[in-house]
Design a protein around this motif. Structure first.
Motif, PDB file in Angstrom:
ATOM      1  N   THR A 188       0.746  -1.454  -0.016  1.00 38.09           N
ATOM      2  CA  THR A 188       0.058   0.025   0.012  1.00 38.09           C
ATOM      3  C   THR A 188       0.751   1.294  -0.040  1.00 38.09           C
ATOM      4  O   THR A 188       0.306   2.248  -0.312  1.00 38.09           O
ATOM      5  N   ASP A 189       2.211   1.121   0.126  1.00 36.88           N
ATOM      6  CA  ASP A 189       3.053   2.518   0.284  1.00 36.88           C
ATOM      7  C   ASP A 189       3.062   3.415  -0.868  1.00 36.88           C
ATOM      8  O   ASP A 189       2.722   4.668  -0.758  1.00 36.88           O
ATOM      9  N   LEU A 190       2.943   2.435  -2.041  1.00 31.73           N
ATOM     10  CA  LEU A 190       2.943   3.372  -3.339  1.00 31.73           C
ATOM     11  C   LEU A 190       1.763   3.103  -4.046  1.00 31.73           C
ATOM     12  O   LEU A 190       1.366   3.665  -5.400  1.00 31.73           O
ATOM     13  N   ALA A 191       0.636   2.685  -3.477  1.00 35.82           N
ATOM     14  CA  ALA A 191      -0.565   2.176  -4.444  1.00 35.82           C
ATOM     15  C   ALA A 191      -1.590   3.475  -4.430  1.00 35.82           C
ATOM     16  O   ALA A 191      -1.620   4.220  -3.796  1.00 35.82           O
ATOM     17  N   ASP A 192      -2.030   3.433  -5.705  1.00 33.35           N
ATOM     18  CA  ASP A 192      -3.152   4.410  -5.942  1.00 33.35           C
ATOM     19  C   ASP A 192      -4.299   4.114  -4.786  1.00 33.35           C
ATOM     20  O   ASP A 192      -4.644   2.797  -4.942  1.00 33.35           O
ATOM     21  N   PRO A 193      -4.853   5.046  -4.291  1.00 31.35           N
ATOM     22  CA  PRO A 193      -5.895   4.863  -3.298  1.00 31.35           C
ATOM     23  C   PRO A 193      -7.102   4.131  -3.739  1.00 31.35           C
ATOM     24  O   PRO A 193      -7.838   3.513  -2.852  1.00 31.35           O
TER      25      PRO A 193
END
Length: 473
Positions: A188-193
């Motif tokens: 989730t660190d670089l994930a698109d919300p």
């Protein structure tokens, strides 16, 4: 080759030199189409090209870097999760049976499983703190390595028939469980919300293969041990040691750049100032004053207690009713399939419908699992069906809860909140696992399954209290 150009009507005209729209600083009739070879018209004074917050690079380049790194990160996490899950999944089946064999009591089996959960609990906050200071990669490598050492200790414990070594090895092997959770959070660190739930669930789902194979290492492990003249249970732990070392090496060599450190770099304020890192004691207050985080926290803790408590005693229950290690392994594998196989669907539902309705659906599945477990008796088929529902309920609540939690708090405090939740889940489950052994010894496994249904009450209460609350979905 004939050239073409775009004209004001939007059509391409073959055979004409390219022409570009030239607009003066102030709109008016002077706007025209000119040859592209002409010097470009300067932008009005004061025009600012949009840039990334901290690096000064164009937003398009920053987004491209984020997406490219995220794809690579997901691939590395998936590979490590598949391999590492084989090793960590040996504990709930073969490890608990080893505890029963060494000590000869259900209470000792519960104690071995409790040690595994305590190890995971201690690892959760430790790995989160390391992630905050040094990034995700060092934390995950340390976790997989610790689990490998635990599996090696369990190999020695089978030789020595030592309960102390069993408990120590299970505690260290339990760290691998926390690493699996931290790996999912890393996604989730670089994930698109809008894709956070799906990308988190992809890493959870990746554990399906390993987690289904792991509990079935009893039979091939026994064959391997027999070929070497070792005690039957040692082979499974030897296999676990090897695959956990492989998982550590994969993360160490391939998880570059570190996703958490890159996310901080890209999301840093335009001033370049770094937000102060939160202190450990601030995590619970942050969770409690954020309605969505509080809902996720309570729901995930209750789900984990219910799942660990019942699953802990399942191998012992089946073993004591004359079922083979193969049947025990198959039952745990079906349970683990319920935990992981449907994670992508759960993540999609959380993104599409919101996490709260999905968490509520999980409570209904927990109730169904409890009723089935109570009615199963000593039937392997009945127990397997109940364990599948139990695993599915856990997946529905945990995946949607983790997505809700990750989106509810600011990025700079997210790792600590995630680690605190992981530690709280495992600490509560450790108590539940120890209590499960006592309850099963006192009133039986089937009654234990029914008792677990009370754990659906707190999530339902907090979901009802949080209706219409902002933050998260």
């Amino acid at each position: 080759m004939r050239s073409s150009s775009w004209t004001p009507d939007g059509l391409s005209r073959p055979g004409r030199p390219p022409r570009c729209w030239s607009a003066p600083a102030h709109p008016g009739p002077g706007s025209s189409w000119n040859d592209c070879s002409e010097p470009p018209v300067p932008e009005p004074e004061g025009t600012v090209t949009e840039t990334a917050p901290s690096t000064g690079t164009p937003v398009e380049a920053t987004d491209l870097r984020r997406r490219t790194t995220q794809r690579r990160t997901l691939r590395v996490l998936v590979v490590a999760q598949v391999v590492g899950a084989i090793g960590t999944a040996v504990g709930p089946s073969v490890g608990v049976v080893l505890g029963d064999t060494v000590a000869g009591s259900e209470a000792a089996s519960g104690l071995a499983r409790t040690a595994s959960t305590v190890g995971a609990a201690l690892a959760g906050i430790t790995l989160a703190t390391l992630s905050l200071k040094f990034g995700r990669r060092p934390a995950l490598v340390l976790g997989w390595t610790t689990a490998a050492v635990g599996a090696a200790l369990l190999t020695v414990a089978a030789f020595a028939s030592s309960l102390v070594l069993v408990i120590t090895g299970m505690a260290m092997l339990g760290v691998g469980t926390s690493v699996g959770v931290q790996s999912a959070y890393t996604a989730t660190d670089l994930a698109d919300p809008v894709r956070r739930g799906r990308q988190l669930s992809l890493v959870v789902w990746a554990g399906t293969v390993g987690s289904v194979l792991g509990p079935n290492m009893g039979a091939p492990g026994a064959a391997l041990a027999g070929a070497m003249g070792w005690p039957p249970l040692t082979g499974a732990f030897l296999i676990a040691t090897v695959v956990l070392v492989v998982a550590a090496v994969v993360v160490l060599t391939l998880l570059r750049p570190d996703p958490l450190r890159l996310a901080r770099e890209l999301d840093r304020p335009r001033s370049g100032d770094r937000p102060a890192l939160p202190r450990l004691r601030e995590a619970l207050p942050i969770i409690w004053r954020t309605p969505a985080a509080r809902t996720a926290y309570i729901s995930m803790i209750c789900a984990h207690i219910a799942m660990i408590g019942v699953m802990t005693m399942t191998p012992v229950h089946l073993h004591r009713h004359g079922h083979s290690l193969t049947v025990v392994g198959l039952t745990i594998s079906v349970h683990v399939a319920g935990m992981f196989a449907f994670a992508p669907l759960v993540g999609w539902c959380a993104d599409r419908f919101g996490s709260r309705p999905v968490i509520l659906t999980g409570q209904a599945l927990f109730a169904a699992a409890a009723v089935n477990g109570f009615m199963a008796g000593d039937s392997a088929g009945g127990v397997t069906g109940a364990l599948f529902l139990l695993g599915l309920a856990w997946s529905v609540v945990t995946v949607s809860g983790a997505s809700l939690l990750s989106g509810a708090v600011d990025p700079h405090v997210r790792p600590l909140v995630q680690g605190t939740t992981d530690t709280s889940m495992n600490a509560a489950a450790a108590i539940g696992a120890g209590a499960a052994g006592l309850i099963a010894a006192g009133i039986g496994f089937n009654a234990l399954a029914l008792v677990a249904v009370v754990l659906v009450v707190p999530p339902i209460v907090v979901l009802a209290a949080g209706r219409g609350a902002p933050a998260g979905r």
